[in-house]
Design an enzyme around this catalytic site. Structure first.
Site, PDB file in Angstrom:
ATOM      1  N   ASP A 116       0.817  -1.219   0.000  1.00  0.00           N
ATOM      2  CA  ASP A 116       0.000   0.000   0.000  1.00  0.00           C
ATOM      3  C   ASP A 116       0.854   1.275   0.000  1.00  0.00           C
ATOM      4  O   ASP A 116       1.953   1.282   0.542  1.00  0.00           O
ATOM      5  CB  ASP A 116      -0.919  -0.024   1.233  1.00  0.00           C
ATOM      6  CG  ASP A 116      -2.025   1.002   1.130  1.00  0.00           C
ATOM      7  OD1 ASP A 116      -2.353   1.432   0.000  1.00  0.00           O
ATOM      8  OD2 ASP A 116      -2.573   1.384   2.188  1.00  0.00           O
ATOM      9  N   ASN A 130     -11.026  -2.936  -4.754  1.00  0.00           N
ATOM     10  CA  ASN A 130     -10.281  -1.977  -5.585  1.00  0.00           C
ATOM     11  C   ASN A 130     -10.952  -1.687  -6.929  1.00  0.00           C
ATOM     12  O   ASN A 130     -10.585  -0.720  -7.614  1.00  0.00           O
ATOM     13  CB  ASN A 130      -8.825  -2.432  -5.803  1.00  0.00           C
ATOM     14  CG  ASN A 130      -7.945  -2.277  -4.577  1.00  0.00           C
ATOM     15  OD1 ASN A 130      -7.042  -3.074  -4.321  1.00  0.00           O
ATOM     16  ND2 ASN A 130      -8.186  -1.250  -3.776  1.00  0.00           N
TER      17      ASN A 130
HETATM   18  C1  IPE Z   1      -5.370  -2.625   0.285  1.00  0.00           C
HETATM   19  O1  IPE Z   1      -5.062  -1.299   0.015  1.00  0.00           O
HETATM   20  C2  IPE Z   1      -5.365  -3.435  -0.963  1.00  0.00           C
HETATM   21  C3  IPE Z   1      -4.074  -3.621  -1.587  1.00  0.00           C
HETATM   22  C4  IPE Z   1      -2.926  -3.140  -1.186  1.00  0.00           C
HETATM   23  C5  IPE Z   1      -4.103  -4.434  -2.759  1.00  0.00           C
HETATM   24  P1  IPE Z   1      -6.188  -0.200  -0.199  1.00  0.00           P
HETATM   25  O2  IPE Z   1      -5.475   1.068  -0.438  1.00  0.00           O
HETATM   26  O3  IPE Z   1      -7.153  -0.648  -1.210  1.00  0.00           O
HETATM   27  O4  IPE Z   1      -6.911  -0.208   1.217  1.00  0.00           O
HETATM   28  P2  IPE Z   1      -7.833   0.882   1.927  1.00  0.00           P
HETATM   29  O5  IPE Z   1      -8.858   1.309   0.919  1.00  0.00           O
HETATM   30  O6  IPE Z   1      -6.941   2.011   2.337  1.00  0.00           O
HETATM   31  O7  IPE Z   1      -8.400   0.165   3.097  1.00  0.00           O
HETATM   32  C1  IPE Z   2      -1.757   0.165  -3.276  1.00  0.00           C
HETATM   33  O1  IPE Z   2      -1.473   1.520  -3.326  1.00  0.00           O
HETATM   34  C2  IPE Z   2      -2.027  -0.415  -4.640  1.00  0.00           C
HETATM   35  C3  IPE Z   2      -3.373  -0.970  -4.815  1.00  0.00           C
HETATM   36  C4  IPE Z   2      -4.306  -0.973  -3.918  1.00  0.00           C
HETATM   37  C5  IPE Z   2      -3.668  -1.547  -6.105  1.00  0.00           C
HETATM   38  P1  IPE Z   2      -2.651   2.590  -3.325  1.00  0.00           P
HETATM   39  O2  IPE Z   2      -3.031   2.869  -4.729  1.00  0.00           O
HETATM   40  O3  IPE Z   2      -3.749   2.171  -2.430  1.00  0.00           O
HETATM   41  O4  IPE Z   2      -1.887   3.843  -2.712  1.00  0.00           O
HETATM   42  P2  IPE Z   2      -2.511   4.919  -1.736  1.00  0.00           P
HETATM   43  O5  IPE Z   2      -3.047   4.189  -0.539  1.00  0.00           O
HETATM   44  O6  IPE Z   2      -3.580   5.638  -2.482  1.00  0.00           O
HETATM   45  O7  IPE Z   2      -1.343   5.792  -1.385  1.00  0.00           O
HETATM   46 MG    MG Z   3      -4.103   2.461  -0.464  1.00  0.00          MG
END
Ligand code: IPE
Ligand code: IPE
Ligand code: MG
Length: 231
Positions: free
Chosen positions: A16, A64
Site C-alpha cells: 500500500d 479496488n
Molecule cells: C489494500 O489497500 C489493498 C491492496 C494493497 C491491494 P487499499 O489502499 O485498497 O486499502 P484501503 O482502501 O486504504 O483500506
Molecule cells: C496500493 O497503493 C495499490 C493498490 C491498492 C492496487 P494505493 O493505490 O492504495 O496507494 P494509496 O493508498 O492511495 O497511497
Molecule cells: Mg491504499
C-alpha cells in the site's frame, strides 16, 4: 542481518501507498503503481535471501474495482508485466500461486496466470503468492460454496475443512503481516488466515520499501511473544 532473528515461514505483505508516493512527487498515481511493481520484484529476492518459505503479496482487492476505470485499467496492464517478471523468476525455482477469483480478469491475464502457475508448479524454491481480486470475505464465501457443492454434511464441517477449501490451501500459516503506508488495517486481506499472525505497520510507502524495512519488520516479529492462547 542481526543474530537471533526468527525468520517467519510465511509473510503477508499489503503493498500500500503507491498513490501517495506518486502524489508526493507530483506524478500521476499510475507512476506509483509502476514503482510499486519494481519493489514487488525486489522484495521476492529479499525474502528468498532471508530464508522465508512463502510470501503473499496483496496486489488488488475485491474492493479496488471501486477506483476510477482508468486507474484499474492501468493496474491490470501492470499485472501483465508483473507476470512477465514472475515468468522469469520461475527459472530461479520460485513457485507462483495466485489467490483470489480470476473470473473478472481479462482473458489475457487469466491465461498468463495459468501459464506461470503451471510452469512453476513443481518448483521447490520460495513460494510467491499474488493476491489479485482477492478478498478475505470472498475467500470464505468461495470455501463455503465448495463445501456445499460437495454435499458435505454440517457435522463434518470443521476449521481444518474450511482451511482446505480456502485459496491458501496447502500454504503454511501466515506468521507475519506487514503493511507499509501508515494505515493500520487489514483491508480484507487473509482475514481467516491471519487469526494468529503478528502485525507490523510501517510508515514507509510501498514503492520505497527496502531490504532494511523488511529486516526491521522481521526483527520486530522476532521480539514478539506468540502465545496462541497458551501461557
Ligand atoms: C489494500 O489497500 C489493498 C491492496 C494493497 C491491494 P487499499 O489502499 O485498497 O486499502 P484501503 O482502501 O486504504 O483500506
Ligand atoms: C496500493 O497503493 C495499490 C493498490 C491498492 C492496487 P494505493 O493505490 O492504495 O496507494 P494509496 O493508498 O492511495 O497511497
Ligand atoms: Mg491504499
Amino acid at each position: 542481518m542481526p543474530e537471533n532473528l526468527i525468520v517467519p515461514r510465511h509473510i503477508g505483505i499489503i503493498m500500500d501507498g503507491n498513490g501517495r508516493w506518486a502524489k508526493n512527487r507530483g506524478l500521476p498515481r499510475t507512476a506509483g503503481h509502476i514503482q510499486g511493481a519494481k519493489t514487488f520484484k525486489k522484495c521476492v529476492g529479499y525474502c528468498r535471501d532471508m530464508g522465508v518459505e512463502c510470501v503473499t503479496f496483496y496486489a488488488f482487492s475485491t474492493e479496488n474495482w471501486k477506483r476510477p476505470k482508468a486507474e484499474v485499467d492501468a493496474i491490470m496492464k501492470l499485472f501483465s508485466q508483473y507476470l512477465d517478471d514472475a515468468m522469469k523468476m520461475t527459472e530461479e525455482n520460485a513457485k507462483f500461486v495466485f489467490l483470489g477469483d480470476p473470473e473478472p480478469l481479462s482473458d489475457e491475464l487469466k491465461k498468463k496466470i495459468r501459464i506461470v502457475t503451471d510452469a512453476s508448479a513443481e518448483n521447490k524454491g520460495i513460494v510467491c503468492c499474488i493476491a489479485i481480486n482477492y478478498g478475505g470475505r470472498d475467500d470464505i464465501v468461495h470455501a463455503v460454496r465448495s463445501i456445499m457443492n460437495d454435499n458435505i454434511s454440517a457435522d463434518e464441517v470443521d476449521e481444518a475443512l474450511i482451511s482446505e477449501r480456502l485459496y491458501t490451501k496447502n500454504l503454511p500459516e501466515v506468521d507475519l503481516i506487514i503493511r507499509p503506508s501508515g494505515e493500520q488495517r487489514l483491508s480484507n486481506f487473509l482475514i481467516w488466515q491471519a487469526a494468529y499472525a503478528e502485525y507490523v505497520f510501517m510508515d514507509v510507502l510501498w514503492p520505497d520499501f527496502s531490504k532494511s524495512d523488511l529486516e526491521e519488520a522481521v526483527a520486530e516479529y522476532s521480539r514478539r511473544n506468540r502465545r496462541f492462547g497458551g501461557i
